[in-house]
Design an enzyme around this catalytic site. Structure first.
Site, short mmCIF file in Angstrom:
data_model
loop_
_atom_site.label_atom_id
_atom_site.label_comp_id
_atom_site.label_asym_id
_atom_site.label_seq_id
_atom_site.Cartn_x
_atom_site.Cartn_y
_atom_site.Cartn_z
CG MET A 73 35.81 33.19 44.72
SD MET A 73 35.84 31.47 45.11
CE MET A 73 34.37 30.71 44.80
N PRO A 74 36.57 31.27 42.04
CG PRO A 74 35.84 29.10 42.27
CD PRO A 74 35.25 30.55 41.92
CG LEU A 75 43.03 32.00 39.13
CD1 LEU A 75 42.58 32.26 37.81
CD2 LEU A 75 44.19 33.19 39.56
CB ALA A 104 43.27 30.68 43.96
#
Length: 126
Positions: A1-3, A72
């Site tokens: 999920m982190p970008l 993010a």
């Protein structure tokens, strides 16, 4: 999920850039409990005139080896988890590729889970 978006000055070796990517990913796994294979990392290299920073903001002596890391991620981490991530990322980046902790700048952009689509036009976490 982190970008993850990593910005640095142009001219570093492929190995140097890989070490940065790997260290950040490892710190996320260890501190944020990011699942294995949840790896989305973009590297942006800039010419000197495109990479502007203050070398002494908050009395931190930065060099041209500064790396700016913006992530993010979901808004589910505690302050303690974030602090542990910052520490661990700086430790790992210091070990490989040899960055000074003063040259590690991290910014988290937190968002609600429904703001992600990993493909197929579906909000997988909603």
């Amino acid at each position: 999920m982190p970008l993850v978006r990593i910005s640095l000055r142009r001219g570093k070796s492929t190995q140097h850039i890989a070490a940065i990517r790997n260290s950040i990913y490892r710190a996320m796994i260890e501190s944020f409990n990011v699942p294995h294979n949840d790896r989305f990392i973009l590297v942006h290299q800039h010419d000197a005139e495109e990479f502007d920073y203050d070398p002494n903001y908050l009395d931190i002596a930065r060099s041209d080896d500064l790396v700016i890391i913006q992530i993010a991620c979901n808004n589910t981490r505690t302050v303690e988890q974030k602090q542990a991530f910052y520490r661990r990322a700086a430790e790992l980046l210091s070990a490989d590729p040899g960055l000074r902790p003063q040259d590690v700048f991290i910014n988290l952009l937190e968002t609600a889970k429904e703001n992600w689509s990993f493909g197929n036009g579906i909000a997988q976490y909603a």
